[in-house]
Motif scaffolding. Sequence first.
Motif, PDB file in Angstrom:
ATOM      1  N   GLY A 133      34.185  59.927 -78.879  1.00 40.31           N
ATOM      2  CA  GLY A 133      35.692  60.189 -79.007  1.00 40.31           C
ATOM      3  C   GLY A 133      36.060  59.515 -80.687  1.00 40.31           C
ATOM      4  N   VAL A 134      37.328  59.762 -80.990  1.00 42.01           N
ATOM      5  CA  VAL A 134      37.643  59.468 -82.785  1.00 42.01           C
ATOM      6  C   VAL A 134      37.946  57.939 -82.719  1.00 42.01           C
ATOM      7  N   LEU A 135      37.778  57.056 -83.541  1.00 42.29           N
ATOM      8  CA  LEU A 135      37.727  55.475 -83.844  1.00 42.29           C
ATOM      9  C   LEU A 135      39.613  55.847 -84.094  1.00 42.29           C
ATOM     10  N   LYS A 136      39.882  54.166 -83.185  1.00 43.23           N
ATOM     11  CA  LYS A 136      41.393  53.979 -83.433  1.00 43.23           C
ATOM     12  C   LYS A 136      41.175  52.795 -83.206  1.00 43.23           C
ATOM     13  N   LYS A 137      42.494  51.875 -83.990  1.00 39.57           N
ATOM     14  CA  LYS A 137      42.777  50.797 -83.859  1.00 39.57           C
ATOM     15  C   LYS A 137      42.539  49.936 -82.181  1.00 39.57           C
ATOM     16  N   MET A 138      41.260  48.769 -82.408  1.00 30.85           N
ATOM     17  CA  MET A 138      41.497  48.732 -81.084  1.00 30.85           C
ATOM     18  C   MET A 138      42.920  48.041 -80.592  1.00 30.85           C
ATOM     19  N   GLN A 139      42.852  48.377 -79.424  1.00 26.50           N
ATOM     20  CA  GLN A 139      44.291  48.042 -78.565  1.00 26.50           C
ATOM     21  C   GLN A 139      43.945  46.370 -77.870  1.00 26.50           C
ATOM     22  N   THR A 140      44.983  45.652 -78.170  1.00 28.48           N
ATOM     23  CA  THR A 140      44.399  44.193 -78.035  1.00 28.48           C
ATOM     24  C   THR A 140      45.317  43.899 -76.796  1.00 28.48           C
ATOM     25  N   GLU A 141      45.516  42.887 -75.848  1.00 31.68           N
ATOM     26  CA  GLU A 141      45.968  41.657 -74.589  1.00 31.68           C
ATOM     27  C   GLU A 141      45.809  40.112 -74.751  1.00 31.68           C
ATOM     28  N   HIS A 149      27.228  55.440 -83.939  1.00 27.16           N
ATOM     29  CA  HIS A 149      26.072  56.906 -84.356  1.00 27.16           C
ATOM     30  C   HIS A 149      27.549  58.361 -84.654  1.00 27.16           C
ATOM     31  N   PHE A 150      27.152  58.003 -85.772  1.00 25.04           N
ATOM     32  CA  PHE A 150      28.965  58.507 -86.734  1.00 25.04           C
ATOM     33  C   PHE A 150      28.688  60.130 -86.514  1.00 25.04           C
ATOM     34  N   ASN A 202      29.461  50.290 -92.831  1.00 27.98           N
ATOM     35  CA  ASN A 202      30.012  51.597 -93.406  1.00 27.98           C
ATOM     36  C   ASN A 202      29.191  52.961 -93.487  1.00 27.98           C
ATOM     37  N   LEU A 203      29.589  53.713 -92.610  1.00 27.51           N
ATOM     38  CA  LEU A 203      29.506  55.011 -91.796  1.00 27.51           C
ATOM     39  C   LEU A 203      29.022  55.846 -92.236  1.00 27.51           C
ATOM     40  N   ASP A 204      29.153  55.871 -94.027  1.00 24.99           N
ATOM     41  CA  ASP A 204      29.086  57.008 -94.697  1.00 24.99           C
ATOM     42  C   ASP A 204      27.974  56.900 -94.698  1.00 24.99           C
ATOM     43  N   LYS A 205      27.359  56.149 -95.508  1.00 20.31           N
ATOM     44  CA  LYS A 205      25.999  54.956 -96.176  1.00 20.31           C
ATOM     45  C   LYS A 205      25.397  54.842 -94.628  1.00 20.31           C
ATOM     46  N   THR A 206      25.632  54.726 -93.770  1.00 24.85           N
ATOM     47  CA  THR A 206      24.682  54.120 -92.304  1.00 24.85           C
ATOM     48  C   THR A 206      25.619  54.772 -91.022  1.00 24.85           C
ATOM     49  N   PRO A 207      24.921  56.225 -90.823  1.00 22.38           N
ATOM     50  CA  PRO A 207      25.797  56.826 -89.684  1.00 22.38           C
ATOM     51  C   PRO A 207      25.515  56.416 -88.520  1.00 22.38           C
ATOM     52  N   TYR A 238      34.645  60.138 -86.173  1.00 24.74           N
ATOM     53  CA  TYR A 238      34.572  60.614 -85.071  1.00 24.74           C
ATOM     54  C   TYR A 238      32.860  60.020 -84.224  1.00 24.74           C
ATOM     55  N   VAL A 239      33.028  59.384 -83.727  1.00 22.24           N
ATOM     56  CA  VAL A 239      31.418  58.613 -82.992  1.00 22.24           C
ATOM     57  C   VAL A 239      31.404  58.318 -81.382  1.00 22.24           C
ATOM     58  N   SER A 240      29.906  58.094 -81.329  1.00 20.90           N
ATOM     59  CA  SER A 240      29.656  57.801 -79.944  1.00 20.90           C
ATOM     60  C   SER A 240      28.940  56.479 -80.016  1.00 20.90           C
TER      61      SER A 240
END
Length: 264
Positions: free
Chosen positions: A5-13, A42-43, A222-227, A258-260
């Motif tokens: 799915g698409v990465l979003k800020k991690m939720q915290t508790e 994997h990007f 860096n996912l653009d350089k290292t997908p 968007y990553v796996s």
Amino acid sequence: MLYEGVLKKMQTEIGSPIQYYMLFANDFLNVNQVINKELRIHFLKYQCLHCGEDKPIYRQGFCKNCFFDIPSAGDWIMRPELSTAHLDQEDRNLDYEKKVQLQPHIVYLANSSSVKVGVTRKSQVPTRWIDQGAHEAIEIVEVPNRYLAGITEVALKEYVSDKTNWRKMLKNDVLDENLSEWRTKLKSHIPKEVLPYYLTESIETQLEFPVLKYPTKVKSLNLDKTPKYQGTLVGIKGQYLIFEDDTVFNVRSNEGYYVSVQVG
């Protein structure tokens, strides 16, 4: 286990330690539970958090068109002193700006590498401190709008930093600071119109992060350089995943990617 799915800020508790969650469209991962396990990231593509299109991410999870158009990416987000909703003046969308700006805000001191001043909505305490990797924080003033918080931060950053040294934070290279003493020292520099909102009593909040091993030499993924990347997760601090090979991955700065994510 495979998550996608698409990465979003991690939720915290809040907890001892803090609990972290990666949220995907139809699933979630409690990241604490996979510490000491191998992760494969994997990007796959981009997915703008506003329009949803596969366009390169510009800033804050948005493509360039959306970043310069939508109200949630206005300059006042990063520079609270530019807020104008209290004057009934629109930047991009006055209804949205009133909703966000005209609510209680906190100006605080936090220690993630050394003492820093910051601003957050009251509803985001202690989330904001967690996201910055602060191990301790204390509130200074509680004001009714974002503008007053912003001008207070501007005044106080003449005396303390308003930035986190993220490399020192991740290496746990932290100076021992007495935030209560700093809070008292800085009171005389608070703008006159904000002084009535000074909190006469404020207690330090202590935060504990789930980290087995801190990196000695930080290498940023860096996912653009290292997908494609794989490594053993050894900790989480701020919005960073910390791996055994000293690689760190800032989930928040990769929002809209968007990553796996495969565990094990």
